[in-house]
Design an enzyme around this catalytic site. Structure first.
Site, PDB file in Angstrom:
ATOM      1  N   ASN A   1      -5.313 -30.591  31.546  1.00 49.55           N
ATOM      2  CA  ASN A   1      -6.298 -29.505  31.861  1.00 49.55           C
ATOM      3  C   ASN A   1      -7.666 -30.110  32.159  1.00 49.55           C
ATOM      4  OD1 ASN A   1      -7.226 -27.129  31.351  1.00 49.55           O
ATOM      5  ND2 ASN A   1      -8.198 -27.316  29.472  1.00 49.55           N
ATOM      6  N   HIS A  17     -11.604 -29.314  31.385  1.00 44.86           N
ATOM      7  CA  HIS A  17     -12.287 -28.516  30.412  1.00 44.86           C
ATOM      8  C   HIS A  17     -13.951 -28.709  30.677  1.00 44.86           C
ATOM      9  CE1 HIS A  17     -13.291 -26.312  27.050  1.00 44.86           C
ATOM     10  NE2 HIS A  17     -14.106 -27.232  26.367  1.00 44.86           N
ATOM     11  N   SER A  50     -14.256 -32.761  31.014  1.00 38.08           N
ATOM     12  CA  SER A  50     -13.143 -33.679  30.586  1.00 38.08           C
ATOM     13  C   SER A  50     -11.812 -33.429  31.238  1.00 38.08           C
ATOM     14  CB  SER A  50     -13.098 -33.522  29.088  1.00 38.08           C
ATOM     15  OG  SER A  50     -14.351 -33.870  28.366  1.00 38.08           O
ATOM     16  N   GLU A  97      -3.021 -28.423  20.282  1.00 36.22           N
ATOM     17  CA  GLU A  97      -4.054 -28.219  19.792  1.00 36.22           C
ATOM     18  C   GLU A  97      -5.058 -27.746  20.834  1.00 36.22           C
ATOM     19  OE1 GLU A  97      -7.576 -30.854  17.230  1.00 36.22           O
ATOM     20  OE2 GLU A  97      -5.676 -31.731  17.682  1.00 36.22           O
ATOM     21  N   ASP A 116      -7.812 -27.544  23.566  1.00 28.80           N
ATOM     22  CA  ASP A 116      -8.658 -28.581  24.079  1.00 28.80           C
ATOM     23  C   ASP A 116      -8.628 -29.812  23.017  1.00 28.80           C
ATOM     24  OD1 ASP A 116      -9.315 -26.607  26.134  1.00 28.80           O
ATOM     25  OD2 ASP A 116     -10.717 -25.835  24.787  1.00 28.80           O
ATOM     26  N   ALA A 154     -18.935 -31.409  39.196  1.00 38.40           N
ATOM     27  CA  ALA A 154     -18.280 -32.669  38.598  1.00 38.40           C
ATOM     28  C   ALA A 154     -16.720 -32.398  38.510  1.00 38.40           C
ATOM     29  CB  ALA A 154     -19.013 -32.980  37.324  1.00 38.40           C
TER      30      ALA A 154
HETATM   31  C1  GRF Z   1     -13.492 -24.351  35.010  1.00 37.40           C
HETATM   32  O1  GRF Z   1     -14.813 -24.664  34.401  1.00 37.40           O
HETATM   33  C2  GRF Z   1     -12.485 -25.160  34.061  1.00 37.40           C
HETATM   34  O2  GRF Z   1     -13.164 -26.199  33.591  1.00 37.40           O
HETATM   35  C3  GRF Z   1     -12.128 -24.328  32.910  1.00 37.40           C
HETATM   36  O3  GRF Z   1     -12.115 -22.884  33.484  1.00 37.40           O
HETATM   37  C4  GRF Z   1     -13.083 -22.867  34.881  1.00 37.40           C
HETATM   38  C5  GRF Z   1     -12.061 -22.453  35.793  1.00 37.40           C
HETATM   39  O4  GRF Z   1     -12.796 -22.486  37.135  1.00 37.40           O
HETATM   40  N1  GRF Z   1     -10.838 -24.390  32.379  1.00 37.40           N
HETATM   41  P1  GRF Z   1     -11.894 -22.180  38.441  1.00 37.40           P
HETATM   42  O5  GRF Z   1     -10.907 -21.046  38.122  1.00 37.40           O
HETATM   43  O6  GRF Z   1     -11.078 -23.465  38.625  1.00 37.40           O
HETATM   44  O7  GRF Z   1     -12.916 -22.091  39.272  1.00 37.40           O
END
Ligand code: GRF
Length: 220
Positions: free
Chosen positions: A109, A111, A138, A145, A147, A175
Site C-alpha cells: 500500500n 499511505h 510511506s 493491522e 496501515d 512524492a
Molecule cells: C493517496 O493519497 C494514497 O496515499 C491514499 O489514497 C490516496 C489515493 O489517491 N492511500 P489516488 O486515488 O491514487 O489518486
C-alpha cells in the site's frame, strides 16, 4: 526480461495507479500491470486505466452481502490473471484478515503520511493540526493491522508555514507518484522482500532506495 505481474486495487481518482501505468510504459520497467480492480463503478481511475490500455474490472462491494464474499470475488479475479503482487492505490476498504493472509508478502500500500504517524484518513489535516514540520508518504506491506505493516520506503515532505491541507496533499501526492513505482520496481527485481515483521533487502539496496527527502521549497 520476466516482468512481475501486478494488479492494482483502486476506489477513486487512481492517480497512483496512473503513476504505475506510466512507469510500466517503459519497456525496461520490470512490471506488467495485468489488472485494475475498482470496488466502485464510474470512478475517474477507471477511465484513466482504460486510457492507458489496462484491463479493468469493477467488483462493486455493494453487490455482495458480506465483505468476505466481495473479497473472494476480488481474489478470484486476481488469481485468474496470474497476479504476483497486489498494489493498493487509494483502495478505501478495510481488507479482511483472510484476504490479507492469502496475499501476505505480496500485498502493498501507499499511505500519505510518515508511518507510524497518522494511520487512517485525513492525514494532511491531522499533520497540520499537530504542527509537525515534516510530513510525507510511506510504502508498506499490508498486514491485518490498518496501515501497520512493515515499512518499505518513505519520502519526507517539509511543511511550509503557508501550507493548507490541499497544498500539502498535492506535494505529498507528487512524492507518492515517485515513491510507489520505485518500490514496486524494487520488489519486481527481488531487491526487497517481505520477511515477516520486517523487510529484507539485497546488499546493493541503500538508503537512497529507501529514504527520500524532498527539497525545501526554493532549494531545488
Ligand atoms: C493517496 O493519497 C494514497 O496515499 C491514499 O489514497 C490516496 C489515493 O489517491 N492511500 P489516488 O486515488 O491514487 O489518486
Amino acid at each position: 526480461m520476466t516482468k512481475l505481474k501486478v494488479a492494482i486495487l483502486i476506489s477513486g481518482r487512481g492517480s497512483n495507479m496512473g503513476a504505475l501505468a506510466r512507469a510500466a510504459m517503459d519497456p525496461d520497467y520490470p512490471v506488467e500491470i495485468v489488472l485494475v480492480v475498482s470496488n466502485r463503478p464510474n470512478v475517474a481511475g477507471l477511465d484513466l486505466a482504460i486510457e492507458h490500455g489496462l484491463t479493468v474490472r469493477v467488483i462493486d462491494h455493494t453487490e455482495y452481502d458480506t465483505r468476505r464474499a466481495h473479497e473472494a470475488a476480488v481474489n478470484e479475479a486476481l488469481e485468474a490473471v496470474g497476479t504476483e503482487l497486489v498494489c493498493l492505490a487509494g483502495y478505501m476498504r478495510i481488507l479482511e484478515e483472510e484476504f490479507v493472509n492469502s496475499w501476505k508478502g505480496r500485498l502493498i500500500n501507499i499511505h500519505p503520511s510518515l508511518l507510524p504517524a497518522f494511520r487512517g484518513v485525513d492525514t494532511h489535516e491531522r499533520a497540520l493540526e499537530k504542527g509537525v514540520r515534516i510530513h510525507g508518504c510511506s510504502a508498506h506491506f499490508v498486514t491485518a493491522e490498518l496501515d501497520g505493516g512493515p515499512i518499505i520506503a518513505q519520502a519526507a515532505v517539509p511543511i511550509t508555514p503557508g501550507d493548507t491541507a490541499q497544498t500539502l496533499a498535492e506535494r505529498v501526492l507528487d512524492a507518492e507518484h515517485m515513491l510507489y513505482p520505485h518500490v514496486v520496481a524494487l520488489i519486481a527485481t527481488r531487491k526487497i522482500r517481505w520477511a515477516g515483521q520486517s523487510v529484507a533487502h539485497a546488499r546493493e539496496v541503500g538508503v537512497k532506495d529507501l529514504a527520500f527527502m524532498l527539497p525545501l521549497p526554493g532549494q531545488n
